[in-house]
Every structure is written in structure tokens, then in C-alpha cells.
Design a protein around this motif. Sequence first.
Motif, PDB file in Angstrom:
ATOM      1  N   TYR A   1      14.372  17.700  37.945  1.00 39.25           N
ATOM      2  CA  TYR A   1      13.911  18.051  36.597  1.00 39.25           C
ATOM      3  C   TYR A   1      13.303  16.848  35.873  1.00 39.25           C
ATOM      4  O   TYR A   1      12.646  17.003  34.863  1.00 39.25           O
ATOM      5  CB  TYR A   1      15.088  18.573  35.759  1.00 39.25           C
ATOM      6  CG  TYR A   1      15.703  19.824  36.313  1.00 39.25           C
ATOM      7  CD1 TYR A   1      15.357  21.072  35.805  1.00 39.25           C
ATOM      8  CD2 TYR A   1      16.611  19.772  37.368  1.00 39.25           C
ATOM      9  CE1 TYR A   1      15.917  22.232  36.326  1.00 39.25           C
ATOM     10  CE2 TYR A   1      17.175  20.921  37.901  1.00 39.25           C
ATOM     11  CZ  TYR A   1      16.824  22.148  37.374  1.00 39.25           C
ATOM     12  OH  TYR A   1      17.372  23.292  37.891  1.00 39.25           O
ATOM     13  N   ALA A   2      13.574  15.654  36.401  1.00 32.85           N
ATOM     14  CA  ALA A   2      13.206  14.422  35.677  1.00 32.85           C
ATOM     15  C   ALA A   2      11.696  14.338  35.467  1.00 32.85           C
ATOM     16  O   ALA A   2      10.908  14.640  36.365  1.00 32.85           O
ATOM     17  CB  ALA A   2      13.694  13.207  36.445  1.00 32.85           C
ATOM     18  N   ASP A   3      11.341  13.944  34.299  1.00 34.61           N
ATOM     19  CA  ASP A   3       9.933  13.756  33.952  1.00 34.61           C
ATOM     20  C   ASP A   3       9.498  12.381  34.456  1.00 34.61           C
ATOM     21  O   ASP A   3      10.030  11.371  34.019  1.00 34.61           O
ATOM     22  CB  ASP A   3       9.808  13.839  32.422  1.00 34.61           C
ATOM     23  CG  ASP A   3       8.380  13.699  31.956  1.00 34.61           C
ATOM     24  OD1 ASP A   3       7.502  13.466  32.806  1.00 34.61           O
ATOM     25  OD2 ASP A   3       8.146  13.815  30.738  1.00 34.61           O
ATOM     26  N   PRO A   4       8.566  12.296  35.387  1.00 38.11           N
ATOM     27  CA  PRO A   4       8.196  10.977  35.938  1.00 38.11           C
ATOM     28  C   PRO A   4       7.435  10.095  34.945  1.00 38.11           C
ATOM     29  O   PRO A   4       7.402   8.883  35.104  1.00 38.11           O
ATOM     30  CB  PRO A   4       7.291  11.309  37.114  1.00 38.11           C
ATOM     31  CG  PRO A   4       7.373  12.775  37.315  1.00 38.11           C
ATOM     32  CD  PRO A   4       7.801  13.375  36.020  1.00 38.11           C
ATOM     33  N   ILE A   5       6.821  10.717  33.940  1.00 34.67           N
ATOM     34  CA  ILE A   5       5.928   9.940  33.075  1.00 34.67           C
ATOM     35  C   ILE A   5       6.642   8.819  32.317  1.00 34.67           C
ATOM     36  O   ILE A   5       6.102   7.721  32.195  1.00 34.67           O
ATOM     37  CB  ILE A   5       5.171  10.874  32.106  1.00 34.67           C
ATOM     38  CG1 ILE A   5       4.278  11.834  32.901  1.00 34.67           C
ATOM     39  CG2 ILE A   5       4.322  10.097  31.121  1.00 34.67           C
ATOM     40  CD1 ILE A   5       3.285  11.171  33.818  1.00 34.67           C
ATOM     41  N   PRO A   6       7.855   9.047  31.797  1.00 32.60           N
ATOM     42  CA  PRO A   6       8.492   7.916  31.090  1.00 32.60           C
ATOM     43  C   PRO A   6       8.936   6.786  32.008  1.00 32.60           C
ATOM     44  O   PRO A   6       9.359   5.743  31.524  1.00 32.60           O
ATOM     45  CB  PRO A   6       9.714   8.556  30.406  1.00 32.60           C
ATOM     46  CG  PRO A   6       9.453  10.013  30.416  1.00 32.60           C
ATOM     47  CD  PRO A   6       8.629  10.272  31.629  1.00 32.60           C
ATOM     48  N   ALA A   7       8.868   6.981  33.331  1.00 32.29           N
ATOM     49  CA  ALA A   7       9.298   5.915  34.233  1.00 32.29           C
ATOM     50  C   ALA A   7       8.509   4.649  33.947  1.00 32.29           C
ATOM     51  O   ALA A   7       7.303   4.685  33.756  1.00 32.29           O
ATOM     52  CB  ALA A   7       9.086   6.342  35.679  1.00 32.29           C
ATOM     53  N   GLY A   8       9.214   3.562  33.923  1.00 34.72           N
ATOM     54  CA  GLY A   8       8.585   2.291  33.563  1.00 34.72           C
ATOM     55  C   GLY A   8       9.177   1.758  32.287  1.00 34.72           C
ATOM     56  O   GLY A   8       9.143   0.560  32.023  1.00 34.72           O
TER      57      GLY A   8
ATOM     58  N   SER B   1      -0.638  -0.659  38.644  1.00 31.48           N
ATOM     59  CA  SER B   1       0.038  -0.850  37.366  1.00 31.48           C
ATOM     60  C   SER B   1       0.866   0.355  36.916  1.00 31.48           C
ATOM     61  O   SER B   1       1.608   0.265  35.955  1.00 31.48           O
ATOM     62  CB  SER B   1      -0.961  -1.249  36.278  1.00 31.48           C
ATOM     63  OG  SER B   1      -1.888  -0.218  36.097  1.00 31.48           O
ATOM     64  N   ASP B   2       0.722   1.497  37.596  1.00 29.94           N
ATOM     65  CA  ASP B   2       1.600   2.628  37.244  1.00 29.94           C
ATOM     66  C   ASP B   2       2.392   3.088  38.465  1.00 29.94           C
ATOM     67  O   ASP B   2       2.659   4.266  38.645  1.00 29.94           O
ATOM     68  CB  ASP B   2       0.807   3.783  36.633  1.00 29.94           C
ATOM     69  CG  ASP B   2      -0.260   4.337  37.565  1.00 29.94           C
ATOM     70  OD1 ASP B   2      -0.532   3.692  38.590  1.00 29.94           O
ATOM     71  OD2 ASP B   2      -0.808   5.409  37.280  1.00 29.94           O
ATOM     72  N   LEU B   3       2.763   2.092  39.280  1.00 26.45           N
ATOM     73  CA  LEU B   3       3.488   2.410  40.512  1.00 26.45           C
ATOM     74  C   LEU B   3       4.816   3.097  40.247  1.00 26.45           C
ATOM     75  O   LEU B   3       5.258   3.934  41.038  1.00 26.45           O
ATOM     76  CB  LEU B   3       3.739   1.129  41.312  1.00 26.45           C
ATOM     77  CG  LEU B   3       2.686   0.739  42.347  1.00 26.45           C
ATOM     78  CD1 LEU B   3       3.116  -0.527  43.064  1.00 26.45           C
ATOM     79  CD2 LEU B   3       2.461   1.853  43.344  1.00 26.45           C
ATOM     80  N   SER B   4       5.467   2.748  39.137  1.00 23.00           N
ATOM     81  CA  SER B   4       6.779   3.354  38.856  1.00 23.00           C
ATOM     82  C   SER B   4       6.652   4.862  38.737  1.00 23.00           C
ATOM     83  O   SER B   4       7.466   5.609  39.279  1.00 23.00           O
ATOM     84  CB  SER B   4       7.359   2.792  37.557  1.00 23.00           C
ATOM     85  OG  SER B   4       7.664   1.446  37.715  1.00 23.00           O
ATOM     86  N   VAL B   5       5.628   5.293  38.006  1.00 23.26           N
ATOM     87  CA  VAL B   5       5.428   6.734  37.820  1.00 23.26           C
ATOM     88  C   VAL B   5       5.114   7.387  39.165  1.00 23.26           C
ATOM     89  O   VAL B   5       5.681   8.421  39.528  1.00 23.26           O
ATOM     90  CB  VAL B   5       4.288   6.992  36.816  1.00 23.26           C
ATOM     91  CG1 VAL B   5       3.988   8.483  36.726  1.00 23.26           C
ATOM     92  CG2 VAL B   5       4.644   6.448  35.449  1.00 23.26           C
TER      93      VAL B   5
ATOM     94  N   GLY C   1       0.413   4.935  29.374  1.00 17.80           N
ATOM     95  CA  GLY C   1      -0.095   4.939  28.008  1.00 17.80           C
ATOM     96  C   GLY C   1      -0.885   3.671  27.703  1.00 17.80           C
ATOM     97  O   GLY C   1      -1.522   3.077  28.596  1.00 17.80           O
ATOM     98  N   LEU C   2      -0.834   3.257  26.462  1.00 19.44           N
ATOM     99  CA  LEU C   2      -1.524   2.044  26.027  1.00 19.44           C
ATOM    100  C   LEU C   2      -0.477   1.140  25.368  1.00 19.44           C
ATOM    101  O   LEU C   2      -0.489   0.941  24.150  1.00 19.44           O
ATOM    102  CB  LEU C   2      -2.623   2.398  25.017  1.00 19.44           C
ATOM    103  CG  LEU C   2      -3.517   3.606  25.347  1.00 19.44           C
ATOM    104  CD1 LEU C   2      -4.391   3.978  24.157  1.00 19.44           C
ATOM    105  CD2 LEU C   2      -4.388   3.303  26.549  1.00 19.44           C
ATOM    106  N   PRO C   3       0.449   0.599  26.179  1.00 20.18           N
ATOM    107  CA  PRO C   3       1.607  -0.087  25.580  1.00 20.18           C
ATOM    108  C   PRO C   3       1.252  -1.319  24.753  1.00 20.18           C
ATOM    109  O   PRO C   3       1.810  -1.513  23.677  1.00 20.18           O
ATOM    110  CB  PRO C   3       2.479  -0.458  26.780  1.00 20.18           C
ATOM    111  CG  PRO C   3       1.589  -0.382  27.966  1.00 20.18           C
ATOM    112  CD  PRO C   3       0.544   0.631  27.647  1.00 20.18           C
ATOM    113  N   LEU C   4       0.324  -2.136  25.258  1.00 15.49           N
ATOM    114  CA  LEU C   4      -0.007  -3.342  24.489  1.00 15.49           C
ATOM    115  C   LEU C   4      -0.773  -2.976  23.220  1.00 15.49           C
ATOM    116  O   LEU C   4      -0.531  -3.549  22.152  1.00 15.49           O
ATOM    117  CB  LEU C   4      -0.821  -4.319  25.341  1.00 15.49           C
ATOM    118  CG  LEU C   4      -1.038  -5.667  24.662  1.00 15.49           C
ATOM    119  CD1 LEU C   4       0.267  -6.449  24.587  1.00 15.49           C
ATOM    120  CD2 LEU C   4      -2.086  -6.483  25.360  1.00 15.49           C
TER     121      LEU C   4
END
Lengths: 378, 507
Positions: A274-281, A314-318, B365-368
Motif C-alpha cells: 500500500y506504501a506510496d513510493p513518492i514520499p521515499a527520499g 537523483s530519484d533512485l529512492s522512489v 519535487g523541487l526541494p531546493l
Amino acid sequence: MTSLVSPTTSHPFEAVIQRLEQGQSMLPDSPTNLLEVVGILESYGYVLNAYEINLRYIADQQFLVLFPFFKYMNGDVTLPRLLKHWWHDRINYEFAEYCMKAMLWHGGGGLDAYLDSPEFIERANQAIAAKTAGNFIVQGFNKLSPEFLLEQVRQMCYYRALGQFWEIMSRMFLTLADRYYRGEIKSIPDVVHHVKDGLVADAATPITYTVNIKGKAYDIIPKSVGLTFLVDTAIPYVEAVFYRSLPFMGTLSYNAQAQQVPSDQGDFVYGALYADPIPAGGAGIPPTLLAKDMIRHLPPYLLEYHKTFGRGESDLSVKAIQSFQKSMFCVTSAAILGLAPHPWDTADPAERAANRKHFEAWVDRLVESGSRLSRVQD
Amino acid sequence: MLSALIWIPILGAIIVGLLPLESKQSRWVTLAISLIPCLVSGVLMGQFDPSLADLQFLENLPWLEDLGLSYRLGLDGLSLLLVILNALLTVVAVYITPADILRARLYYPLVLVINAGVAGAFLSHNLLLFFLFYELELIPLYLLISIWGGERRAYAGTKFLIYTAISGILVLAGFLGLTWLSHAPSFEYNPLISQGLPMTAQLLLLGSIIVGFGIKIPLFPFHTWLPDAHVEASTPISVLLAGVLLKLGTYGLLRFGLGLFPEAWAVLAPYLAWWAVVSVLFGALAAIAQTDMKKMVAYSSIGHMGFVLLAAAAATPVALIGTVFQMVAHGLISGLLFLLVGVVYKKTKTRDIMVLKGLLNPERGLPLIGSLMVLGVMASAGMPGMVGFISEFLIFRGSFAAYPVQTLLCMVGTGLTAVYFLLLVNRTFFGRLPEEFTNLPVVSWGERVPGIILGLIIVILGLQPSWMVRWTETTITAMGNDATIVANKIALPKAAALSSPDPLLID
């Protein structure tokens, strides 16, 4: 020849159910899905190996250590190791504890039942008495609050049980990667069968816990209790970590008073499916911890694949969590197939109907509770 | 030396306009040219003697003597920082202009002409010369909005042109009336020029000048051109508009309103203070009602420029230093905010805060940009540690003795700034990133650098305000004293407000 697939129905996830009826996965079979699933499970295998070593170390060596400052050091408390730890050049063992606590809290299976039994209480109290011998302060506190140390021992049992469970799973995923490199794994159904076969092969492996205190061994979970890998750890784990889990800060405002959190923990839907991957990071979010750990061990081919879309590295976590979620649908598929009342390839129409009912129930649960099943169908 | 600030950009504009360069090459050439005034400003700062109240680096050439027009340039503590701000923000504006902009050989020369016009206006010490430069930036800006603006650019550009043309007419009327009625031999800037005039004439002339500059600032109810211009202008032009061009209005108020009409100013000051209150509260309340990020920042400008009017009305030394501080602070902060809104728009294709969400997401997103936006709005809301706090503190501290009620009401406006900017940040940057924004393009370091530089300046000057105050303190104190002396002569009831004995708080 009898068709293995039921006549088409109006079920919105008919395709998913049909795949399960064919012994396949809820995740569609495709070359990129295969690459992602095998790649992420390889890195997950390495990470699980690190987690299980630490979980077993904590259970065995940090038993009733009330201030376990160095529990993540695995006994290697040196300045270079500490510096690496503080610099965060390390595995996030906190994620393993997060999963352990999810299992402890949600319970289920024989382990949960055993930990409330008189036998466990007697065995645990013996170990507590041995550990606190000569420590009058802790003994005094134990008299005042006898459940506290007992609960700590229960937690230690989960450390140990999860450690043993992951030891097997880690080996299973690394073997999967080896077979993939040898060309033996060519599709998502192959992955599911590998996992299912692994679960079945180790189903009866005993779960035990013996702690050594002052040179004497104390069996907290002896083999005679009969706890086994599949029924007493794997299934509760899937329920606790894949489905229910715990609400965590940082992604949504979980407001219990506004009834945004279910009053029955059986209705929790915060698990891996169920986890939303987008907040990862983001800091403080458990999937981020896992993602960071998996990225450390990402196989080169998966890293190269991830670089080809989105924001590259740069978005490898997601991306790692998205791939991980796909792989967890494969593992869950293996568990659902394993728990089916009859073999998936049975030709008996009655047995096939019973299987169909079983698959539909699982898929309905995933769909109705808002899992990410529909998101991984593309 | 001062002429270099005007003529190098003009020369540069001609070169860029004539050279057959690609738009990318034009950008680099313009950037190189715009850096020269920046360097010259730095040199001027190094050679500027902050202990002198008089004009420095004077340049005086006869031009049309029959008309009373001379080429008289000078630099003092009031104009020095604004000249530097102009040079800095022009570099930023050129840098953030898309490399593939259409009609680059027209666009960049226009930007350079604006730079020259603004510099000329800040340096002019001849009323007619000031007016020429004041009007010089009008046409380029009109073209920049009307050609490179958004969908309603023609409407916004025309509205801007009409409003600011009227502003120019009123200012010119004030200058002409003052010179002719006082029988001055020329349009040379002279603080004592209005002393012989009857009060009614002074009030009429000052009123004309105040309304003229009030349109430019802009103050309520002459503000309606600004939100339209900002919304339709491209990001670099919004940065210039908010960061530099609005300051021509506040600068004009101080230099030519307070500076030339101290007696009449003392009479009108209480009304100006109330006008400031209305402008501040209107700007803040209107900003709260906006859903377009750019419009919100535009309305915040109206509110924040009202602070300058309040301090100018109070005219105590501390308040006047606050005006300069606020002009620079607002230039930096609004420049940063418009720049960041531009980046958000470029990446998401929307500025609607009801649509945007979760842009602080660390990976997608655009964090910085979000972090810089948080910094920018905190600075704008007057959070300690940033330049906005110093300017508002100086203004409120300096104005309270003269106009306590108005000052307190303006402080409410500061509180409202926090309200609307927190609404903006909360809605836009926090929460879960919606599906439609999960594949936003990456913000390159090239896009981040200008924001980081502006953010650093905002924090550094917030922590070390004396680095800015020292350049302007002597001039402003002398200006306040001149106004006080003249106002005291006619023993106006409110003269006490002007002669506040408050010592300067910042060394």
C-alpha cells in the motif's frame, strides 16, 4: 485438455485472477518487470542478510540490555565504525526493527500464541532471573512491574524469529539472482515459482531462540514448541508487513481522533503493498531507509535501467521502492498460491472453483483496501 | 565613473542589437555586458566615503542650458545601494532568461536600456534629467511585457503604459511647477527650492509628485496595473519590475517629495501614514485572496511598499534608514520570490496554489526551490535573521513615535504577510506530490544558483545589517535633519514627529 482459466467474469481484476489461476503473478509478466523484480530482490537479499545478522545479534547478545547504545554495531565498537555510523555510511537497521515491531504489534500465528503461554512465561522468567541476578535495582523494578521485562523478552523473540525468517528469505533472493544470471529465470512466473518453492522447501524449518546468560543456555523458544518458518513467521510477516504495518509520519496526517486511523488494527493498510513510493527520499520515512539500503547493493544492470527514465540517479529512492513494490506483489502472489486450498494446476473443476474463490478473496481484499495493485498493472 | 553605469549598458544594447548573434550567444554577450555595471558599482562602493552626506563622484556637464537641463550625476547614500541592486538584479534577469528566447537581439538590448534608465534615474540630480531617465525605462518595459509576456500581454502592457505615462506626466508637472513658480534658473536639484512658495502651491505640487510616484510604487488605489503586469510578464522581467523598477517610485518620493517639499511633506505626513496603512492592509488582504502565486507575490509588493510610505511619512532618521533598507530588502526578496515562482511555473506549467502540492518532495519535487521559497517568504514576513526583519524593525521603530496607531496597523500587515505566504508554502510545497507532478523535470544547478545567491545575500544582510546601513546612514540622517529643520521653521503641529530624537540603532 481442461482449461486452467475460468470463464471470463465481470470482475474488474479478472486478468489478475486469471494469472493467479495459471500459477503466475499479480504482477504482469514483462521484460522490464522481470529486470526490476530480480534486480531489486538481489539487492534486497543483501540488505536482508545484513538485517538478519543484526537482528540475531541483538536477540543473542543484547538480551535485556536496557540501554543498547551499540546494538547496531554487531559487536564491532571501534572508532572507525562509529565514525562511519555517524556519517550514515551504514545499513539502516532501524528498518528491520520497524518490521519487527509491526510483527510484534499485529501478532498472529503460533509465535504470538506461544508468547502468551504459561510455558513461555516460565522460561522467560528463568532467563530474566539469570540476567538480573545481583542487580537489585532491576530486580526491584521487575517486582514493581513484572510485565515490563517479560515484554522485552517477547520483543527479543520477535527479533530472533524475524532474523531467522529473513535468513531464509535472503538466501532465497540471492539464489534467485544467481539463477537469473544463469538464465534459469526468464519470466515473472519463474520468479513466483522460485519464491513459492523456497517457501515450501523451508516451510517446516523450526523457529527457535536460545539465549546464553553467564555461560548457561536458556531455551526461550525450544524446538519442542513446534514453531515453524512458514506458518509462524512467513504468514504473520506478510500480514503484518505487507498488508497492515504501522502508520508512519511524514506522508499523511494520521489523525486518530478524526478517525483517519482505523480503530481495529486488523483494518490497517499501511504495508508494503500500500506504501506510496513518492514520499521515499524524505527523512524519517521507513521506506526511505529501506530504499537507501537497497540502493547500496543495486545490481549494475538495474542501476543502468533506472538511469534511463525520470530523473536518472537523483530519484533512485522512489524507483527502488517502486521496483520493490512490484517484487512484493510477486512474493505475495507466491504466498497466495502457496496458501491456495488446492494446487493451482489441478484439473478438478470443484478444486479449481475453490481456488478461484480463494484468489478472488485475496484480490478483492487488495483492491477494496486501496493497495497499489492497480498501479503495477501497466 | 558614474556615466559608465549608464552608457556601457546603452552601448551594449547597440552592440547586441546589431551583432548577428544566435539567441544563446546574445545572452552570454549581454551577461558579460551587464556584469560591467556590477563591477563598476563594486568599485564605486569601494571608493565611496560613507562619512560624507554630500554627493560624490559628481559629474556635471551643460546640456540644454536654455531649458535648464544639465547632465548632472552624483551618488549619495540613498542612491548607492539602489544602483548596486539595479546592477545585481539585471545580471540575475539576464542569467535566468531562457537561452532560446525569441527575438533575442531585441530582448536583450531592451533589458540593457532599462538597466541604463534606472541607473540614470538613481544618479540624476537634475529634475529634468531624472524625468528623462524615468521615462526612458517605460517603453522598453512596455515592449518586454507586450512581446514576451503571457496570454493577456497586450492588455497588461497597455495598462502599464497608460498608468506609468500618467505617473510621468504628474511627476513632470510637479517638477515644472516647482521650477517655474520658484523662478529657479534651472532644473538642478535643490532641497531649498520650495521654501519661498506658498503652502497651497507646495501642497499641490507635492500632491502631484506623490500621486505620480504613488502610481509607480504602486500605492492603493493606483496599483491595478501591477498584478496584471507581473502575471503577464516573463520571470526575468518580473524580477526587474519588482526588484528595481518599483523602487523608482519610493526613491522618487524620498528624493523629490520629502527632499524638495519638507514643509508640505510635514503637513501631508499624517495623511500619508494613513494611506500607507490602507495600502499595506489592502495589499495583504488582497494577497490572501489570490490563488496565483505570482499575483500573491505582486500584491505582497503593494503591501510592502506601503511600509516605505509609512516610514517616509514619519521621516525620523531611523525610519528613513528603514526606507532604504526596505527598498533593498524588498528588491532582493521579491526578486527571489518571482524567480522561484518562475522556476515552479517552468517545471509544473501552473502557478495555481489550489493545484500545486507537495513540491518539497525530496526526489520528485523541487526541494531546493521549495527550501528557498520558505526562506524567501520567511524573509518577507519579517522573520529575524533575515533582511526583511531588519527593514521592518527599523521602519516600525522609527515610525512608532510619530504615528503609533498607523504603525501598529502596519504591523498587522506584517502578520498578514505571514498568513498569505504560509498559505502559499503550505498548499504548494507540503503534502503529497500529486500524480500529475511526479515526473517533473529536474531543476538544474544553473537554475538554482541565482536563487541561492539572492538567498545568501538576504541572510547575510539580515545577520550583518551594519554592512548595509553604514553606506547610507550619513546621507539619510542629513536628509532627515534637513526636513526637520525646515518643518520646524513653520512650527507645524506634527513637526515633533519629524524631529524624533531617536538615535540610530545600528552602528
